[in-house]
Design a protein around this motif. Structure first.
Motif, PDB file in Angstrom:
ATOM      1  N   LEU A 105      33.340  10.614  57.624  1.00 48.45           N
ATOM      2  CA  LEU A 105      33.063  10.723  59.057  1.00 48.45           C
ATOM      3  C   LEU A 105      34.101  11.616  59.736  1.00 48.45           C
ATOM      4  O   LEU A 105      33.762  12.417  60.626  1.00 48.45           O
ATOM      5  CB  LEU A 105      33.073   9.338  59.690  1.00 48.45           C
ATOM      6  N   MET A 106      35.343  11.509  59.329  1.00 50.38           N
ATOM      7  CA  MET A 106      36.421  12.260  59.958  1.00 50.38           C
ATOM      8  C   MET A 106      36.512  13.698  59.451  1.00 50.38           C
ATOM      9  O   MET A 106      37.189  14.536  60.047  1.00 50.38           O
ATOM     10  CB  MET A 106      37.763  11.559  59.722  1.00 50.38           C
ATOM     11  N   SER A 107      35.826  14.002  58.358  1.00 50.89           N
ATOM     12  CA  SER A 107      35.941  15.335  57.758  1.00 50.89           C
ATOM     13  C   SER A 107      34.939  16.306  58.388  1.00 50.89           C
ATOM     14  O   SER A 107      33.920  15.910  58.955  1.00 50.89           O
ATOM     15  CB  SER A 107      35.696  15.260  56.246  1.00 50.89           C
ATOM     16  N   LEU A 132      41.405   4.359  67.614  1.00 52.45           N
ATOM     17  CA  LEU A 132      41.118   5.365  68.639  1.00 52.45           C
ATOM     18  C   LEU A 132      40.635   6.680  68.044  1.00 52.45           C
ATOM     19  O   LEU A 132      39.651   7.256  68.548  1.00 52.45           O
ATOM     20  CB  LEU A 132      42.348   5.575  69.522  1.00 52.45           C
ATOM     21  N   PRO A 133      41.258   7.214  66.980  1.00 51.74           N
ATOM     22  CA  PRO A 133      40.757   8.463  66.390  1.00 51.74           C
ATOM     23  C   PRO A 133      39.301   8.346  65.922  1.00 51.74           C
ATOM     24  O   PRO A 133      38.523   9.296  66.071  1.00 51.74           O
ATOM     25  CB  PRO A 133      41.709   8.721  65.224  1.00 51.74           C
ATOM     26  N   LEU A 134      38.937   7.199  65.353  1.00 54.54           N
ATOM     27  CA  LEU A 134      37.553   7.010  64.901  1.00 54.54           C
ATOM     28  C   LEU A 134      36.596   7.022  66.092  1.00 54.54           C
ATOM     29  O   LEU A 134      35.537   7.668  66.044  1.00 54.54           O
ATOM     30  CB  LEU A 134      37.423   5.694  64.149  1.00 54.54           C
ATOM     31  N   ILE A 135      36.951   6.346  67.161  1.00 53.42           N
ATOM     32  CA  ILE A 135      36.083   6.298  68.341  1.00 53.42           C
ATOM     33  C   ILE A 135      35.927   7.694  68.934  1.00 53.42           C
ATOM     34  O   ILE A 135      34.812   8.109  69.294  1.00 53.42           O
ATOM     35  CB  ILE A 135      36.656   5.320  69.379  1.00 53.42           C
ATOM     36  N   GLU A 136      37.015   8.444  69.015  1.00 49.06           N
ATOM     37  CA  GLU A 136      36.948   9.810  69.544  1.00 49.06           C
ATOM     38  C   GLU A 136      36.085  10.699  68.653  1.00 49.06           C
ATOM     39  O   GLU A 136      35.317  11.532  69.141  1.00 49.06           O
ATOM     40  CB  GLU A 136      38.358  10.379  69.674  1.00 49.06           C
TER      41      GLU A 136
END
Length: 415
Positions: free
Chosen positions: A79-81, A104-108
């Motif tokens: 997801l983050m990539s 927070l990084p995941l939500i953003e």
């Protein structure tokens, strides 16, 4: 050259997602690693990205989906990539696994993905408050109704009514469960309930079902064309659907086909028998293109035929029997009768009957593979493939081809 990652056994499962009216609205794509016949989720981010890229770029599964939304499971790393953004032009819902750690990084990142066109779903929500910050971000929340008792499920549903999300019930395996979930307020449904017979004591055949069974018997015994035509005339609606279908798939002909005998001469008896088998699954209402049972029967028949062509390339009769086995395997759900009873009524060839009842023989192996792809359960797929002389990539390619064909043919039948 597109290859599966490191020649790894990767299986593709395709599950239907239905709405409250039991119409097809989306598919879930399930990628499973099948090493040592112990199929499990792919847990390597790079391998998962490669498989997704293979499916969409090489097999062109996006085109085969014919405009339907598809759900894909993703972990936090993927997801983050940036790799996931290759799917931004597809109709894709990213399904966040229940193993992700919400921060927070995941939500953003979720908000960013929504801005570039993705829908988001939260998988297997069990009222864990650590996931609550995502409830204002995601579009769909999936609830596995087998993970808690029914009062607990209702409690989760009541809580989620305060958020702008649609609710999807997973593992819905019976008609009674579907009704229960629909009444509770679920919007979407995933499970095998629509492909199981809804048995009711004392239920009698509807007139059109009796005609269906008679037609099947005539087809299976290779009856003369005149007998099939006479049976068709007993159901004007079925006759009209057949002629519409033949005319739609025979575009370019100078003469419009208007009779059954004429259609046999134009497209051939073998093809006409296939249309008849599929037409048995068409609903009475004008929602053919949404019918999940029709679509599943078409996909199953075509998948089994494609694999049969790989097994025995020159045995056309075996290809036809494989297609027919796939179509017949859902008749119990269509007619709401036990499969043994249906088989007694239509009296198919012995190898088809053995495949339907016992999953035995080559046809039984092909039917088992088809059911595995629908349920996303591949624990013994490697053994079955080996016994049939097939490779994993044969299965994956045949699945996508069958998906493409089933979506195409149901569109034709709806016209």
């Amino acid at each position: 050259m597109h290859n599966l990652p490191q020649a790894q056994e990767v299986f593709l499962g395709l599950q239907l997602i239905l709405d409250k009216r039991q119409r097809l609205v989306a598919y879930e794509l399930l990628f499973r690693s099948g090493e040592l016949n112990a199929a499990h989720f792919l847990d390597n981010t790079q391998a998962t990205a490669q498989v997704i890229n293979y499916a969409f770029s090489h097999l062109d599964i996006g085109e085969a989906l014919a405009g339907y939304e598809c759900f894909i499971n993703v972990g936090k790393a993927l997801l983050m990539s940036d790799a996931i953004e290759i799917l931004s032009q597809q109709r894709v819902t990213l399904e966040l696994l229940e193993t992700v750690v919400v921060d927070l990084p995941l939500i953003e990142r979720c908000r960013e993905l929504k801005e570039i066109g993705f829908d988001l779903a939260l998988d297997d929500y069990v009222n864990d408050s650590s996931f609550d910050p995502l409830l204002d971000v995601v579009d769909i929340v999936k609830i596995d109704i087998t993970q808690q008792d029914w009062p607990s499920t209702l409690g989760i549903v009541n809580k989620l009514r305060n958020y702008p999300v649609r609710l999807l019930a997973e593992k819905v395996e019976s008609h009674e469960q579907y009704l229960q979930c629909a009444e509770a307020g679920f919007d979407l449904f995933q499970g095998y309930y629509f492909a199981r017979p809804h048995l009711v004591i004392g239920r009698r055949n509807l007139p059109n079902q009796a005609i269906m069974l008679k037609l099947l018997g005539l087809i299976l015994t290779d009856a003369p064309d005149q007998e099939i035509e006479q049976a068709l005339k007993q159901d004007a609606g079925l006759s009209l659907k057949l002629l519409r279908l033949v005319n739609s798939v025979s575009m370019g002909l100078k003469t419009k086909i208007s009779t059954f005998n004429q259609s046999i001469k134009i497209v051939g008896r073998r093809q006409m028998q296939r249309w008849l088998q599929l037409l048995l699954y068409t609903p009475q209402q004008d929602e053919v293109s949404y019918s999940p049972l029709l679509r599943l029967a078409a996909k199953r028949g075509k998948l089994m035929e494609s694999l049969a062509q790989k097994c025995k390339e020159s045995d056309r009769d075996f290809h036809d029997r494989a297609f027919m086995t796939g179509i017949l395997s859902l008749l119990d759900a269509l007619l709401d009768r036990p499969l043994m009873e249906v088989i007694d009524l239509i009296n198919p060839a012995e190898d088809i009957a053995d495949a339907l009842l016992n999953k035995s023989g080559n046809l039984g192996g092909l039917l088992s593979l088809a059911e595995m792809t629908e349920q996303g359960q591949f624990d013994h797929a490697g053994d079955v493939l080996e016994s049939l002389g097939l490779a994993v990539q044969d299965l994956m390619g045949a699945e996508v081809d069958a998906l493409r064909w089933s979506n195409s043919i149901t569109t034709e039948m709806a016209q």
